[in-house]
Design a protein around this motif. Structure first.
Motif, PDB file in Angstrom:
ATOM      1  N   SER A 255     -80.154 -72.653  67.640  1.00 32.83           N
ATOM      2  CA  SER A 255     -78.852 -72.437  67.015  1.00 32.83           C
ATOM      3  C   SER A 255     -78.278 -71.107  67.501  1.00 32.83           C
ATOM      4  CB  SER A 255     -78.977 -72.420  65.497  1.00 32.83           C
ATOM      5  OG  SER A 255     -77.746 -72.068  64.918  1.00 32.83           O
ATOM      6  N   PRO A 256     -77.043 -71.110  68.011  1.00 35.06           N
ATOM      7  CA  PRO A 256     -76.467 -69.844  68.484  1.00 35.06           C
ATOM      8  C   PRO A 256     -75.885 -68.994  67.352  1.00 35.06           C
ATOM      9  CG  PRO A 256     -74.969 -71.632  68.930  1.00 35.06           C
ATOM     10  CD  PRO A 256     -76.207 -72.259  68.348  1.00 35.06           C
ATOM     11  N   LEU A 257     -75.772 -69.551  66.158  1.00 32.13           N
ATOM     12  CA  LEU A 257     -75.136 -68.812  65.062  1.00 32.13           C
ATOM     13  C   LEU A 257     -75.852 -67.508  64.716  1.00 32.13           C
ATOM     14  CD1 LEU A 257     -72.851 -68.749  63.034  1.00 32.13           C
ATOM     15  CD2 LEU A 257     -74.319 -70.028  61.468  1.00 32.13           C
ATOM     16  N   PRO A 258     -77.180 -67.479  64.551  1.00 32.27           N
ATOM     17  CA  PRO A 258     -77.826 -66.187  64.249  1.00 32.27           C
ATOM     18  C   PRO A 258     -77.629 -65.157  65.357  1.00 32.27           C
ATOM     19  CG  PRO A 258     -79.317 -67.977  63.798  1.00 32.27           C
ATOM     20  CD  PRO A 258     -78.135 -68.576  64.491  1.00 32.27           C
ATOM     21  N   HIS A 259     -77.585 -65.603  66.594  1.00 33.64           N
ATOM     22  CA  HIS A 259     -77.394 -64.659  67.692  1.00 33.64           C
ATOM     23  C   HIS A 259     -75.989 -64.051  67.653  1.00 33.64           C
ATOM     24  CE1 HIS A 259     -80.719 -67.250  68.958  1.00 33.64           C
ATOM     25  NE2 HIS A 259     -81.177 -66.156  69.521  1.00 33.64           N
ATOM     26  N   VAL A 260     -75.010 -64.870  67.331  1.00 33.57           N
ATOM     27  CA  VAL A 260     -73.639 -64.364  67.227  1.00 33.57           C
ATOM     28  C   VAL A 260     -73.534 -63.399  66.045  1.00 33.57           C
ATOM     29  CG1 VAL A 260     -71.256 -65.044  66.781  1.00 33.57           C
ATOM     30  CG2 VAL A 260     -72.669 -66.393  68.336  1.00 33.57           C
ATOM     31  N   LEU A 261     -74.165 -63.743  64.947  1.00 31.19           N
ATOM     32  CA  LEU A 261     -74.135 -62.851  63.783  1.00 31.19           C
ATOM     33  C   LEU A 261     -74.801 -61.515  64.087  1.00 31.19           C
ATOM     34  CD1 LEU A 261     -74.898 -65.339  60.895  1.00 31.19           C
ATOM     35  CD2 LEU A 261     -72.734 -64.227  61.401  1.00 31.19           C
ATOM     36  N   ILE A 262     -75.876 -61.556  64.846  1.00 29.43           N
ATOM     37  CA  ILE A 262     -76.566 -60.317  65.190  1.00 29.43           C
ATOM     38  C   ILE A 262     -75.723 -59.469  66.129  1.00 29.43           C
ATOM     39  CG2 ILE A 262     -78.608 -59.372  66.353  1.00 29.43           C
ATOM     40  CD1 ILE A 262     -78.998 -60.460  63.486  1.00 29.43           C
TER      41      ILE A 262
ATOM     42  N   LEU B 137     -84.244 -58.206  63.992  1.00 24.60           N
ATOM     43  CA  LEU B 137     -85.433 -58.919  64.463  1.00 24.60           C
ATOM     44  C   LEU B 137     -85.771 -60.084  63.540  1.00 24.60           C
ATOM     45  CD1 LEU B 137     -87.723 -59.069  66.501  1.00 24.60           C
ATOM     46  CD2 LEU B 137     -89.017 -57.516  65.039  1.00 24.60           C
ATOM     47  N   PHE B 138     -85.566 -59.909  62.238  1.00 21.70           N
ATOM     48  CA  PHE B 138     -85.838 -60.993  61.292  1.00 21.70           C
ATOM     49  C   PHE B 138     -84.944 -62.202  61.569  1.00 21.70           C
ATOM     50  CE2 PHE B 138     -84.772 -63.118  57.278  1.00 21.70           C
ATOM     51  CZ  PHE B 138     -86.018 -63.616  56.964  1.00 21.70           C
ATOM     52  N   PHE B 139     -83.648 -61.969  61.772  1.00 20.81           N
ATOM     53  CA  PHE B 139     -82.743 -63.093  62.008  1.00 20.81           C
ATOM     54  C   PHE B 139     -83.029 -63.768  63.343  1.00 20.81           C
ATOM     55  CE2 PHE B 139     -80.126 -61.282  58.635  1.00 20.81           C
ATOM     56  CZ  PHE B 139     -79.808 -62.444  57.950  1.00 20.81           C
ATOM     57  N   ILE B 140     -83.337 -62.992  64.367  1.00 19.09           N
ATOM     58  CA  ILE B 140     -83.646 -63.583  65.675  1.00 19.09           C
ATOM     59  C   ILE B 140     -84.960 -64.371  65.587  1.00 19.09           C
ATOM     60  CG2 ILE B 140     -84.265 -63.035  68.059  1.00 19.09           C
ATOM     61  CD1 ILE B 140     -81.305 -62.742  67.496  1.00 19.09           C
ATOM     62  N   ALA B 141     -85.950 -63.841  64.886  1.00 22.33           N
ATOM     63  CA  ALA B 141     -87.228 -64.554  64.754  1.00 22.33           C
ATOM     64  C   ALA B 141     -87.072 -65.824  63.937  1.00 22.33           C
ATOM     65  CB  ALA B 141     -88.269 -63.647  64.108  1.00 22.33           C
ATOM     66  N   ALA B 142     -86.206 -65.788  62.922  1.00 22.91           N
ATOM     67  CA  ALA B 142     -86.000 -66.986  62.104  1.00 22.91           C
ATOM     68  C   ALA B 142     -85.295 -68.082  62.895  1.00 22.91           C
ATOM     69  CB  ALA B 142     -85.202 -66.629  60.858  1.00 22.91           C
TER      70      ALA B 142
END
Length: 118
Positions: free
Chosen positions: A71-78, A47-52
């Motif tokens: 940015s799609p990068l945090p979503h891919v990382l999650i 949730l922290f990465f998606i919110a950021a």
């Protein structure tokens, strides 16, 4: 106080999940409950990465519209972290089943006593 919570509700939820997960992992003596706490802690991190990565009014970068993009990068990382988390949970539960079949308990204090006697 209320406008602060409106703008930072995701972060408040993140820290609540992190706190609940950490408390469960530290204070609980049952191994299954520790694994549940670990999963709650992981959810707080997700949730922290998606919110950021969230931008108000931003659009999907695949669309060719002008404007700010998310940015799609945090979503891919999650997504990768979710797969790793599920695998970690499966391995941990397999170890818990093995520990239970060997010692007959999942309580860490009893396991410590049994291991000390061996």
């Amino acid at each position: 106080m209320i406008p602060f919570l409106d703008n930072h509700l995701y972060y408040v939820a993140t820290f609540l999940l992190l706190g609940i997960g950490a408390y469960m992992m530290i204070s609980d003596r049952n191994l299954v409950k520790k694994i549940i706490g670990m999963n709650i802690f992981q959810t707080g991190i997700f949730l922290f990465f998606i919110a950021a990565a969230f931008l108000d009014g931003a659009t999907n970068p695949v669309l060719s519209q002008p404007g700010p993009y998310v940015s799609p990068l945090p979503h891919v990382l999650i997504l990768t972290a979710i797969v790793v988390g599920v695998s970690l949970t499966a391995v941990a539960l397999a170890l818990v089943v093995r520990i239970y079949s060997e010692y007959g308990t999942l309580e860490t204090d009893v396991l410590a006593e049994v291991r000390a006697d061996e």
